[in-house]
Design a protein around this motif. Structure first.
Motif, PDB file in Angstrom:
ATOM      1  N   PRO A 142     -15.185 -17.744 -11.894  1.00  0.00           N
ATOM      2  CA  PRO A 142     -15.144 -17.951 -13.147  1.00  0.00           C
ATOM      3  C   PRO A 142     -14.065 -18.758 -13.613  1.00  0.00           C
ATOM      4  CG  PRO A 142     -15.010 -15.541 -13.010  1.00  0.00           C
ATOM      5  CD  PRO A 142     -15.216 -16.028 -11.532  1.00  0.00           C
ATOM      6  N   ALA A 143     -13.938 -19.196 -14.671  1.00  0.00           N
ATOM      7  CA  ALA A 143     -12.986 -19.891 -15.486  1.00  0.00           C
ATOM      8  C   ALA A 143     -11.867 -19.081 -15.551  1.00  0.00           C
ATOM      9  CB  ALA A 143     -13.169 -20.597 -16.694  1.00  0.00           C
ATOM     10  N   GLY A 144     -10.597 -19.301 -15.118  1.00  0.00           N
ATOM     11  CA  GLY A 144      -9.222 -18.270 -15.509  1.00  0.00           C
ATOM     12  C   GLY A 144      -9.059 -17.376 -14.040  1.00  0.00           C
ATOM     13  N   SER A 145     -10.047 -17.740 -13.037  1.00  0.00           N
ATOM     14  CA  SER A 145      -9.459 -16.814 -11.860  1.00  0.00           C
ATOM     15  C   SER A 145      -9.179 -17.981 -10.733  1.00  0.00           C
ATOM     16  CB  SER A 145     -10.757 -16.248 -11.357  1.00  0.00           C
ATOM     17  OG  SER A 145     -11.996 -17.257 -11.144  1.00  0.00           O
ATOM     18  N   LEU A 146      -8.446 -17.457  -9.877  1.00  0.00           N
ATOM     19  CA  LEU A 146      -8.001 -18.227  -8.517  1.00  0.00           C
ATOM     20  C   LEU A 146      -9.049 -18.000  -7.684  1.00  0.00           C
ATOM     21  CD1 LEU A 146      -5.860 -19.611  -6.876  1.00  0.00           C
ATOM     22  CD2 LEU A 146      -4.975 -17.259  -6.397  1.00  0.00           C
ATOM     23  N   THR A 147      -9.735 -18.929  -6.833  1.00  0.00           N
ATOM     24  CA  THR A 147     -10.605 -19.100  -6.014  1.00  0.00           C
ATOM     25  C   THR A 147      -9.707 -19.082  -4.618  1.00  0.00           C
ATOM     26  OG1 THR A 147     -12.391 -19.561  -7.245  1.00  0.00           O
ATOM     27  CG2 THR A 147     -12.908 -19.782  -4.938  1.00  0.00           C
ATOM     28  N   VAL A 148     -10.244 -18.332  -3.541  1.00  0.00           N
ATOM     29  CA  VAL A 148      -9.608 -18.418  -2.391  1.00  0.00           C
ATOM     30  C   VAL A 148     -10.684 -18.482  -1.139  1.00  0.00           C
ATOM     31  CG1 VAL A 148      -7.289 -17.701  -2.650  1.00  0.00           C
ATOM     32  CG2 VAL A 148      -8.852 -15.965  -1.996  1.00  0.00           C
ATOM     33  N   ARG A 149     -10.414 -19.102  -0.243  1.00  0.00           N
ATOM     34  CA  ARG A 149     -11.750 -19.139   0.753  1.00  0.00           C
ATOM     35  C   ARG A 149     -11.211 -17.902   1.917  1.00  0.00           C
ATOM     36  NH1 ARG A 149     -14.618 -21.161  -1.891  1.00  0.00           N
ATOM     37  NH2 ARG A 149     -14.487 -23.206  -2.555  1.00  0.00           N
ATOM     38  N   ALA A 150     -12.365 -17.121   2.130  1.00  0.00           N
ATOM     39  CA  ALA A 150     -12.218 -16.059   3.027  1.00  0.00           C
ATOM     40  C   ALA A 150     -13.750 -15.848   3.618  1.00  0.00           C
ATOM     41  CB  ALA A 150     -11.534 -14.901   2.388  1.00  0.00           C
ATOM     42  N   ASP A 151     -13.663 -15.403   4.631  1.00  0.00           N
ATOM     43  CA  ASP A 151     -15.069 -14.859   5.372  1.00  0.00           C
ATOM     44  C   ASP A 151     -14.607 -13.442   5.854  1.00  0.00           C
ATOM     45  OD1 ASP A 151     -16.775 -13.991   7.124  1.00  0.00           O
ATOM     46  OD2 ASP A 151     -16.462 -15.546   8.713  1.00  0.00           O
ATOM     47  N   VAL A 152     -15.126 -12.644   5.090  1.00  0.00           N
ATOM     48  CA  VAL A 152     -14.935 -10.860   5.262  1.00  0.00           C
ATOM     49  C   VAL A 152     -15.259 -10.396   6.669  1.00  0.00           C
ATOM     50  CG1 VAL A 152     -15.137 -10.370   2.691  1.00  0.00           C
ATOM     51  CG2 VAL A 152     -17.022 -10.096   4.384  1.00  0.00           C
ATOM     52  N   THR A 153     -15.795 -11.139   7.361  1.00  0.00           N
ATOM     53  CA  THR A 153     -16.001 -10.730   8.880  1.00  0.00           C
ATOM     54  C   THR A 153     -14.530 -11.206   9.710  1.00  0.00           C
ATOM     55  OG1 THR A 153     -17.038 -12.694   9.672  1.00  0.00           O
ATOM     56  CG2 THR A 153     -18.416 -11.057   8.840  1.00  0.00           C
ATOM     57  N   ASP A 154     -13.759 -11.729   9.102  1.00  0.00           N
ATOM     58  CA  ASP A 154     -12.607 -12.286   9.763  1.00  0.00           C
ATOM     59  C   ASP A 154     -11.278 -11.812   9.427  1.00  0.00           C
ATOM     60  OD1 ASP A 154     -10.558 -13.679  11.211  1.00  0.00           O
ATOM     61  OD2 ASP A 154     -11.510 -15.999  10.698  1.00  0.00           O
ATOM     62  N   ALA A 155     -10.620 -10.894  10.119  1.00  0.00           N
ATOM     63  CA  ALA A 155      -9.554 -10.282   9.478  1.00  0.00           C
ATOM     64  C   ALA A 155      -8.213 -11.248   9.154  1.00  0.00           C
ATOM     65  CB  ALA A 155      -8.925  -9.003  10.464  1.00  0.00           C
ATOM     66  N   SER A 156      -8.076 -12.241  10.000  1.00  0.00           N
ATOM     67  CA  SER A 156      -7.202 -13.435  10.039  1.00  0.00           C
ATOM     68  C   SER A 156      -7.335 -14.189   8.642  1.00  0.00           C
ATOM     69  CB  SER A 156      -6.773 -14.064  11.202  1.00  0.00           C
ATOM     70  OG  SER A 156      -8.083 -14.841  11.604  1.00  0.00           O
ATOM     71  N   SER A 157      -8.647 -14.328   8.444  1.00  0.00           N
ATOM     72  CA  SER A 157      -9.008 -15.192   7.336  1.00  0.00           C
ATOM     73  C   SER A 157      -8.630 -14.418   5.901  1.00  0.00           C
ATOM     74  CB  SER A 157     -10.377 -15.593   7.163  1.00  0.00           C
ATOM     75  OG  SER A 157     -11.119 -14.998   6.396  1.00  0.00           O
ATOM     76  N   ILE A 158      -8.900 -13.065   6.189  1.00  0.00           N
ATOM     77  CA  ILE A 158      -8.528 -12.229   5.013  1.00  0.00           C
ATOM     78  C   ILE A 158      -7.225 -12.073   4.629  1.00  0.00           C
ATOM     79  CG2 ILE A 158      -8.633  -9.635   4.088  1.00  0.00           C
ATOM     80  CD1 ILE A 158     -11.280  -9.513   5.655  1.00  0.00           C
ATOM     81  N   ASP A 159      -6.456 -11.809   5.681  1.00  0.00           N
ATOM     82  CA  ASP A 159      -4.934 -11.915   5.802  1.00  0.00           C
ATOM     83  C   ASP A 159      -4.437 -12.959   5.111  1.00  0.00           C
ATOM     84  OD1 ASP A 159      -2.429 -10.701   6.362  1.00  0.00           O
ATOM     85  OD2 ASP A 159      -2.104 -12.149   7.953  1.00  0.00           O
ATOM     86  N   ALA A 160      -4.914 -14.259   5.322  1.00  0.00           N
ATOM     87  CA  ALA A 160      -4.456 -15.450   4.941  1.00  0.00           C
ATOM     88  C   ALA A 160      -4.687 -15.618   3.504  1.00  0.00           C
ATOM     89  CB  ALA A 160      -5.125 -16.632   5.581  1.00  0.00           C
TER      90      ALA A 160
END
Length: 240
Positions: free
Chosen positions: A45-63
């Motif tokens: 939603p407006a006012g939030s920061l969107t970051v790409r991530a795939d919860v099945t991938d620990a390195s993408s969560i870390d990033a």
């Protein structure tokens, strides 16, 4: 920023691009918190920061966490909401139907919470909120994979509570029932009416009704509640 009794916190909602996750992110934004959402596609939603991530991938969560920490500060509230369904009867359910749902819903929550706990331990403050489902403890035909993944979150929250409870960190489970989302809107009228007959409240919930409970359990007033399963299901599950 509207007045709120709670200190502004850095909040992460996984799967915050639609449905309940979007409503949860919206509520935290409205309360004046710093809000990030993870999404594989789409935006929060407006006012939030969107970051790409795939919860099945620990390195993408870390990033994703590193980006949020850099832009908004250490994550103080994490709402593990990202989830998938692959409903089918037990006899037809493939190993992949089972594994992928458990890996996303239960494994994804584990990966996100593990990464979040680092900063929470350092700060000696944290709110971990796991989004389960009434189906987790009530059961649902065609949902052996989904119900197992959602029931597993209860054991997770209670174990985290026993491990981290003395460090100012709480871990709780919210178990929504039927919610008015795109998914329920697609059900035939007769099916919707049939479901509503089994719900004492006689209606589905709005996503906002779930979001407000999440915001409360993540707030300063709920610091002595941990390991709880809070139903938001109109009386459908009755504690199950």
């Amino acid at each position: 920023m509207p007045h709120s009794e709670n200190s502004p916190r850095t909040v992460l909602v996984t799967g915050g691009n639609r449905g309940i996750g979007y409503a949860i992110a919206e509520e935290f934004v409205a309360l004046g918190h710093r809000v990030a959402v993870t999404a594989r596609s789409g935006e929060g939603p407006a006012g939030s920061l969107t970051v790409r991530a795939d919860v099945t991938d620990a390195s993408s969560i870390d990033a994703a966490f590193s980006e949020i920490e850099q832009k908004l500060g250490p994550v103080e509230v994490v709402v593990a909401n990202a989830g998938i369904t692959r409903d089918t009867l037990l006899m037809r359910m493939s190993e992949d139907d089972f594994d992928s749902v458990v890996n996303t819903n239960l494994g994804g929550s584990f990966r996100v919470v593990k990464r979040a706990s680092k900063g929470m331990l350092k700060a000696r403050f944290g709110r971990i909120v796991l989004i389960s489902s009434v189906v987790g403890l009530y059961g649902g035909p065609g949902q052996v994979n989904y119900a197992s993944s959602k029931a597993g979150l209860v054991g997770m929250a209670r174990s985290i509570t026993r491990e981290l409870g003395a460090r100012g960190i709480t871990a709780n489970v919210i178990a929504p029932g039927f919610i008015e989302t795109d998914m329920t809107a697609e059900l035939p009228e007769a099916t919707q009416a049939e479901y509503k007959k089994g719900i004492p409240a006689g209606r589905f919930a709005t996503p906002a009704e779930v979001a407000k409970v999440v915001a409360w359990i993540a707030g300063d007033d709920a610091g002595y509640i941990s390991g709880a399963v809070i139903p938001v299901d109109g009386g459908l599950g009755m504690g199950h």
